[in-house]
Design a protein around this motif. Structure first.
Motif, mmCIF file in Angstrom:
data_model
loop_
_atom_site.group_PDB
_atom_site.id
_atom_site.type_symbol
_atom_site.label_atom_id
_atom_site.label_comp_id
_atom_site.label_asym_id
_atom_site.label_seq_id
_atom_site.Cartn_x
_atom_site.Cartn_y
_atom_site.Cartn_z
ATOM 1 N N THR A 118 0.856 -1.186 0.000
ATOM 2 C CA THR A 118 0.000 0.000 0.000
ATOM 3 C C THR A 118 0.895 1.240 0.000
ATOM 4 N N ASP A 119 0.270 2.400 -0.163
ATOM 5 C CA ASP A 119 1.027 3.638 0.021
ATOM 6 C C ASP A 119 1.069 3.979 1.511
ATOM 7 N N ILE A 120 1.571 5.165 1.845
ATOM 8 C CA ILE A 120 1.757 5.535 3.259
ATOM 9 C C ILE A 120 0.541 6.237 3.845
ATOM 10 N N ILE A 121 -0.514 6.410 3.068
ATOM 11 C CA ILE A 121 -1.703 7.090 3.579
ATOM 12 C C ILE A 121 -2.519 6.109 4.407
ATOM 13 N N GLY A 122 -2.926 6.528 5.599
ATOM 14 C CA GLY A 122 -3.730 5.668 6.455
ATOM 15 C C GLY A 122 -2.925 5.081 7.593
ATOM 16 N N GLU A 123 -3.625 4.371 8.490
ATOM 17 C CA GLU A 123 -2.992 3.752 9.639
ATOM 18 C C GLU A 123 -2.141 2.558 9.210
ATOM 19 N N GLU A 124 -0.997 2.399 9.864
ATOM 20 C CA GLU A 124 -0.050 1.356 9.467
ATOM 21 C C GLU A 124 -0.656 -0.040 9.594
ATOM 22 N N ARG A 176 2.611 6.893 -5.126
ATOM 23 C CA ARG A 176 1.677 6.334 -4.145
ATOM 24 C C ARG A 176 0.631 5.451 -4.824
ATOM 25 N N PHE A 177 0.173 5.865 -6.020
ATOM 26 C CA PHE A 177 -0.804 5.048 -6.747
ATOM 27 C C PHE A 177 -0.193 3.712 -7.168
ATOM 28 N N TYR A 178 1.066 3.739 -7.620
ATOM 29 C CA TYR A 178 1.724 2.499 -8.028
ATOM 30 C C TYR A 178 2.050 1.597 -6.838
ATOM 31 N N ASN A 179 2.156 2.171 -5.638
ATOM 32 C CA ASN A 179 2.402 1.349 -4.449
ATOM 33 C C ASN A 179 1.152 0.618 -3.975
ATOM 34 N N ARG A 180 -0.012 0.991 -4.485
ATOM 35 C CA ARG A 180 -1.253 0.273 -4.160
ATOM 36 C C ARG A 180 -1.355 -0.921 -5.111
ATOM 37 N N THR A 181 -0.596 -1.951 -4.829
ATOM 38 C CA THR A 181 -0.396 -2.990 -5.846
ATOM 39 C C THR A 181 -0.240 -4.369 -5.214
ATOM 40 N N VAL A 182 -0.482 -5.362 -6.044
ATOM 41 C CA VAL A 182 -0.073 -6.738 -5.767
ATOM 42 C C VAL A 182 0.823 -7.169 -6.921
ATOM 43 N N ILE A 183 2.005 -7.660 -6.577
ATOM 44 C CA ILE A 183 2.996 -8.083 -7.570
ATOM 45 C C ILE A 183 3.078 -9.609 -7.555
#
Length: 643
Positions: free
Chosen positions: A569-575, A629-636
């Motif tokens: 995920t990106d860094i937005i939101g609770e860990e 951040r958008f690219y970090n919202r991913t499944v690889i």
């Protein structure tokens, strides 16, 4: 005299020991809320201003200006000190404000003196502020004084002494004070009756301290004294001294079956069909690759499919560079497919007109640079994109969310431009890349509830020769260590893994596990990689990728292969929320692939699935730009064929 000096030293030392001992004792009773007592002090009074008319029958020949005197102060007091920093106090007492003016010389060359003996009944309420973990306190409040005596003595050489009363005196004076004090406990900690000795100093400035209706005489006072206070506490309930229970901690270790040092990957990179704009500007940001007309004439999408150099997370700035060519890729695809059309939807929180301006900027670049007919490109403006990141009622991290919503989204109904991975625009770009120390080569350590229960934890890995490697301290529930770093120059090894954690209530907890690691013999391992992207805070977007996962990805998996799935995920939101979200996304992808493989009769595929959340040490990209951040919202998805 020497003997007396030694006695004083002894008294001081004993007093200090008593104070420290009382402070060191653990209180066995509660501290009183109400305190009562008495105080005594010396008022140091400084006179300023001018006085010459002493009363209706006496005007002295020379005016008096400066003066000083020390007079007594005494009061009865009550204090209210509930638990916490704040409290209140009230002192009612006798307040001496007399003194002697500096000698003046009358016109007859005769020295003259004036001594005043003014006094008041004073009422002093104050707000009390205790300094946490100390016995120091501050107080401040008004002083209301009622005149009690107004006597004076005037002497002049060769004249009889005059003893009388000052005239034109205020009956009531309202002023203020600030001060500081220190509580010295005198009673044992176990005693219900509490006795404190409290030295204090206060300052009462000249504001409001003009004692007369006439002239300009004013008084400034510094008061130094000591108070004796009494209070009644209550017994504390007997605490259960049983040792706190040792919490149940789950410690698991997940290790790769093999540790590849490098992996050559043919990657299917999805293209996010959005162009993000900087706040306050409708110009395409400089980080996007902008070509001249000549360069655009020679541009081909295939030029971006060359070998990429990756960092240790398995991704690199070169993948982001492919995305930053999105305008050129779009222009090239429109040029290669003359019958296709697109729509540009610009979104701006500043209004529809601003959103339209963003879309027009993108259109003008494609039309002017790639010579695309403008009628093939529709534009519109919106306040928010169709799938916004900022949700109604949200109040956290709005700056990052709004940066992601200031963008132009590209859509198309032309089949030639549809994405292979589930609708929308921009089918993926194929990239040849080399991963160094890929994510799946790391040993993953999981300590259940570590953030909730532990101050920190660490691990020791001991090999068969007794060599110990130490890692930590850690604070998260999940951490990982490079498998290559653990192996070093060893081709393989068995390791005892001991986790030692320090709980927040002072306990030490030890858990033990084991792991076997083996390095890959080949210098370079080959594999395939696919990625899917998610909208902000959503896991169920996998439904849009079911066809792509079932047909394209599953068909690329050979029986006996290993499939490594990791969510981010990106860094937005609770860990903690982000960690669970990435795990949920990764598990859903695995579930779709398992169903497709079972249908195809491939029953020997091994899965290694893990979610890393927002962990920046493992995230595919940085989090500085909205597109990152958008690219970090991913499944690889990495596919490693059977050797």
């Amino acid at each position: 005299m020497i003997h007396l000096h030694k006695k004083i030293q002894t008294v001081i030392i004993c007093s200090m020991i008593m104070i420290l001992a009382n402070n060191a004792l653990k209180a066995q009773v509660t501290q009183p809320n109400w305190w009562f007592g008495i105080s005594g002090a010396a008022n140091f009074n400084w006179y300023d201003g001018t006085t010459q008319r002493l009363n209706g029958s006496l005007i002295v020949p020379a005016a008096f200006h400066k003066g000083f005197g020390v007079r007594p102060y005494g009061s009865v007091l009550v204090e209210y000190r509930p638990a916490g920093m704040w409290g209140g106090a009230l002192n009612v007492g006798y307040d001496g404000r007399g003194g002697k003016f500096k000698e003046v010389v009358a016109p007859c060359n005769c020295p003259a003196d004036l001594t005043t003996n003014t006094s008041y009944v004073t009422v002093e309420p104050s707000l009390r502020l205790s300094v946490p973990k100390t016995n120091l306190y501050f107080f401040a409040g008004p002083r209301v004084a009622f005149s009690l005596t107004n006597d004076f003595t005037y002497t002049q050489l060769k004249q009889p002494t005059t003893n009388a009363q000052l005239s034109d005196m205020h009956k009531t004076i309202i002023s203020g004070q600030v001060g500081v004090g220190y509580e010295i406990p005198l009673s044992p900690a176990a005693s219900l009756t509490k006795v404190n000795l409290s030295p204090f100093v206060s300052y009462q400035p000249y504001f409001g301290e003009e004692p007369r209706d006439i002239e300009s005489w004013s008084i400034t006072t510094v008061r130094a004294g000591i108070a004796l206070k009494f209070g009644r506490g209550s017994k504390l309930p007997v605490k259960d001294i049983t040792a706190p229970p040792v919490p149940e901690i789950s410690f698991t270790v997940r290790a790769p079956k093999t540790v590849p040092l490098q992996r050559q990957v043919s990657e299917t990179l999805p293209l996010r069909s959005s162009i993000f704009f900087d706040d306050g500007s409708a110009e395409i940001p400089g980080r996007y690759i902008m070509l001249s007309n000549t360069q655009a004439g020679n541009f081909k999408e295939e030029q971006l499919q060359k070998q990429q150099s990756d960092n240790t997370t398995g991704r690199s700035s070169r993948q982001l560079n492919v995305y930053h060519n999105i305008l050129n890729i779009l222009g090239d695809r429109l040029r290669a497919n003359p019958g296709t059309t697109i729509s540009l939807s610009g979104a701006s929180g500043k209004g529809i007109a601003d959103g339209t301006a963003l879309a027009i900027s993108v259109k003008q670049y494609i039309v002017n640079t790639f010579a695309i007919d403008g009628s093939r490109i529709a534009t519109e403006g919106r306040i928010k994109p169709l799938i916004p990141s900022e949700q109604p009622g949200g109040s956290k991290e709005l700056v990052l969310l709004r940066a992601g919503d200031r963008r132009v989204d590209v859509t198309s109904t032309s089949p030639q431009l549809l994405m292979e991975v589930g609708g929308g625009l921009m089918k993926p770009v194929q990239i040849e890349a080399t991963q160094v120390d890929p994510l799946d080569s790391r040993v993953v350590l999981n300590v259940d509830k570590a953030k909730e229960l532990f101050k920190s934890w660490s691990v020791d890995l001991t090999d068969e020769r007794g060599v110990v490697q130490h890692y930590g301290p850690f604070t998260n529930n999940q951490e990982s260590i490079s498998g290559a770093a653990i192996l070093g120059t060893n081709p393989e090894g068995n390791y005892k893994v001991v986790m030692v954690g320090q709980t927040k209530n002072g306990l030490t907890i030890t858990k033990e596990n084991s792991v076997h690691l083996a390095g890959v013999n080949e210098a370079v391992e080959k594999g395939l990689r696919f990625s899917i992207l998610f909208d902000f805070d959503r896991a169920n977007s996998t439904a849009a990728y079911t066809k792509f996962l079932s047909n394209t990805v599953a068909s690329s998996i050979t029986d006996g292969a290993t499939v490594i799935i990791h969510g981010h995920t990106d860094i937005i939101g609770e860990e903690d929320h982000n960690l669970k979200l990435s795990q949920e996304r990764a598990r859903e992808v695995q579930s779709i692939l398992e169903r497709a493989l079972a249908k195809a009769g491939k029953n020997s595929v091994k899965f290694e699935t893990i979610g890393f959340g927002e962990d920046v040490s493992h995230s595919p990209f940085d989090n500085n730009l909205p597109e990152e951040r958008f690219y970090n919202r991913t499944v690889i998805i990495d596919i490693i064929p059977v050797k």
